[in-house]
Motif scaffolding. Sequence first.
Motif, PDB file in Angstrom:
ATOM      1  N   UNK A  55      14.836 -21.721 -22.449  1.00 48.69           N
ATOM      2  CA  UNK A  55      15.781 -22.819 -22.600  1.00 48.69           C
ATOM      3  C   UNK A  55      17.198 -22.251 -22.659  1.00 48.69           C
ATOM      4  N   UNK A  56      18.218 -23.051 -22.323  1.00 49.63           N
ATOM      5  CA  UNK A  56      19.582 -22.519 -22.207  1.00 49.63           C
ATOM      6  C   UNK A  56      20.260 -22.178 -23.528  1.00 49.63           C
ATOM      7  N   UNK A  57      19.785 -22.743 -24.649  1.00 50.30           N
ATOM      8  CA  UNK A  57      20.467 -22.473 -25.911  1.00 50.30           C
ATOM      9  C   UNK A  57      19.624 -21.596 -26.848  1.00 50.30           C
ATOM     10  N   UNK A  58      18.496 -22.113 -27.314  1.00 52.61           N
ATOM     11  CA  UNK A  58      17.594 -21.314 -28.138  1.00 52.61           C
ATOM     12  C   UNK A  58      16.243 -21.261 -27.443  1.00 52.61           C
ATOM     13  N   UNK A  59      15.476 -20.247 -27.738  1.00 51.49           N
ATOM     14  CA  UNK A  59      14.211 -20.063 -27.028  1.00 51.49           C
ATOM     15  C   UNK A  59      13.166 -21.086 -27.450  1.00 51.49           C
ATOM     16  N   UNK A  60      12.179 -21.267 -26.580  1.00 53.38           N
ATOM     17  CA  UNK A  60      11.072 -22.148 -26.913  1.00 53.38           C
ATOM     18  C   UNK A  60      10.304 -21.651 -28.124  1.00 53.38           C
ATOM     19  N   UNK A  61      10.193 -20.325 -28.266  1.00 53.37           N
ATOM     20  CA  UNK A  61       9.532 -19.772 -29.450  1.00 53.37           C
ATOM     21  C   UNK A  61      10.237 -20.206 -30.732  1.00 53.37           C
ATOM     22  N   UNK A  62      11.572 -20.196 -30.706  1.00 48.92           N
ATOM     23  CA  UNK A  62      12.331 -20.590 -31.893  1.00 48.92           C
ATOM     24  C   UNK A  62      12.187 -22.084 -32.160  1.00 48.92           C
ATOM     25  N   UNK A  63      12.176 -22.883 -31.099  1.00 44.14           N
ATOM     26  CA  UNK A  63      11.956 -24.323 -31.260  1.00 44.14           C
ATOM     27  C   UNK A  63      10.597 -24.569 -31.908  1.00 44.14           C
ATOM     28  N   UNK A  64       9.587 -23.844 -31.435  1.00 43.76           N
ATOM     29  CA  UNK A  64       8.242 -23.979 -31.989  1.00 43.76           C
ATOM     30  C   UNK A  64       8.221 -23.578 -33.458  1.00 43.76           C
ATOM     31  N   UNK A  65       8.838 -22.452 -33.770  1.00 46.30           N
ATOM     32  CA  UNK A  65       8.846 -21.961 -35.149  1.00 46.30           C
ATOM     33  C   UNK A  65       9.539 -22.946 -36.088  1.00 46.30           C
ATOM     34  N   UNK A  66      10.685 -23.477 -35.681  1.00 51.88           N
ATOM     35  CA  UNK A  66      11.425 -24.426 -36.515  1.00 51.88           C
ATOM     36  C   UNK A  66      10.675 -25.750 -36.645  1.00 51.88           C
ATOM     37  N   UNK A  67      10.027 -26.170 -35.572  1.00 49.58           N
ATOM     38  CA  UNK A  67       9.246 -27.410 -35.620  1.00 49.58           C
ATOM     39  C   UNK A  67       8.099 -27.285 -36.606  1.00 49.58           C
ATOM     40  N   UNK A  68       7.458 -26.122 -36.619  1.00 51.44           N
ATOM     41  CA  UNK A  68       6.286 -25.911 -37.455  1.00 51.44           C
ATOM     42  C   UNK A  68       6.606 -25.899 -38.957  1.00 51.44           C
ATOM     43  N   UNK A  69       7.878 -25.833 -39.313  1.00 49.99           N
ATOM     44  CA  UNK A  69       8.237 -25.831 -40.732  1.00 49.99           C
ATOM     45  C   UNK A  69       7.845 -27.143 -41.409  1.00 49.99           C
ATOM     46  N   UNK A  70       7.932 -28.246 -40.660  1.00 58.42           N
ATOM     47  CA  UNK A  70       7.636 -29.537 -41.293  1.00 58.42           C
ATOM     48  C   UNK A  70       6.948 -30.532 -40.368  1.00 58.42           C
ATOM     49  N   UNK A  71       6.397 -30.051 -39.259  1.00 58.36           N
ATOM     50  CA  UNK A  71       5.750 -30.966 -38.317  1.00 58.36           C
ATOM     51  C   UNK A  71       4.587 -30.260 -37.640  1.00 58.36           C
ATOM     52  N   UNK A  72       3.428 -30.930 -37.565  1.00 57.03           N
ATOM     53  CA  UNK A  72       2.253 -30.308 -36.946  1.00 57.03           C
ATOM     54  C   UNK A  72       1.962 -30.904 -35.571  1.00 57.03           C
ATOM     55  N   UNK A  73       2.994 -31.442 -34.899  1.00 57.42           N
ATOM     56  CA  UNK A  73       2.801 -31.987 -33.555  1.00 57.42           C
ATOM     57  C   UNK A  73       2.177 -30.911 -32.655  1.00 57.42           C
ATOM     58  N   UNK A  74       1.139 -31.234 -31.900  1.00 57.73           N
ATOM     59  CA  UNK A  74       0.561 -30.255 -30.967  1.00 57.73           C
ATOM     60  C   UNK A  74       1.587 -29.835 -29.923  1.00 57.73           C
ATOM     61  N   UNK A  75       1.580 -28.560 -29.571  1.00 58.19           N
ATOM     62  CA  UNK A  75       2.566 -28.016 -28.635  1.00 58.19           C
ATOM     63  C   UNK A  75       1.869 -27.253 -27.519  1.00 58.19           C
TER      64      UNK A  75
END
Length: 237
Positions: A55-75
């Motif tokens: 992704x152009x700003x932050x990586x998908x890995x970082x998006x996944x990591x931040x999402x997992x802090x408070x959301x268990x949406x399947x990715x």
Amino acid sequence: MTKILVVDDEKMIIEVLEAYFDKEGWEVYRAANGIDALKKVKEVNPDLMILDLMLPDISGEEVCRLTRKDNDVPIIMLTAKSAEDDLINGIVIGADDYVTKPFSPREVVVRAKAILRRVSKTNISNQLSFNDGHLCIDPVKKQVTLQGNPLSLTPNEYKILVAMASFPGRVYSRADLLEKITEDGVLFEGYERSIDTHIKNLRKKVEGDSRQPTYLLTVFGMGYKFGGTPDESIPSN
């Protein structure tokens, strides 16, 4: 209506996936970068996220990591990487599946359907409690608590834990556990090793000392078994 969040900076990829998801009657939301994706997760609360790693700003890995802090949406991650270590790293931070570019949109739909079925299906009807209430699993709320404190588990971690806890003492091979998170017999080469990663992550969350586990026990040369003592009657085999 099923809500799908597609995160990719390539407009054509989003449009192609959106066309296929529309045929399923699913509602599609778009995000072209990581910051927008994190906002959409909170605003939309999607049932599934398709996430590009580059992704152009932050990586998908970082998006996944931040999402997992408070959301268990399947990715499901979209990646041009195919090295096994890269795929394992994605699972470590909470991805549920990978699709390597270039990909077939139909394959993405098949995998998305399989994940959505797994998440929506309740494996057991009654709450499970172990070791005098030390570890509890509530399948209605899809919530796991340790000493009364809720645990943040990924969908795959939850499914593995429920499968093992439903039959304490039963030995599960890696292939057995893989089938619990890849239904319909759709298995992919190299994925058995990911079970070790899931177990390692689960131990960090449910065990007081992951080096001397109480619940997730290794059966050398065979696989894993659940070692907790049930507070209620549960089949032993």
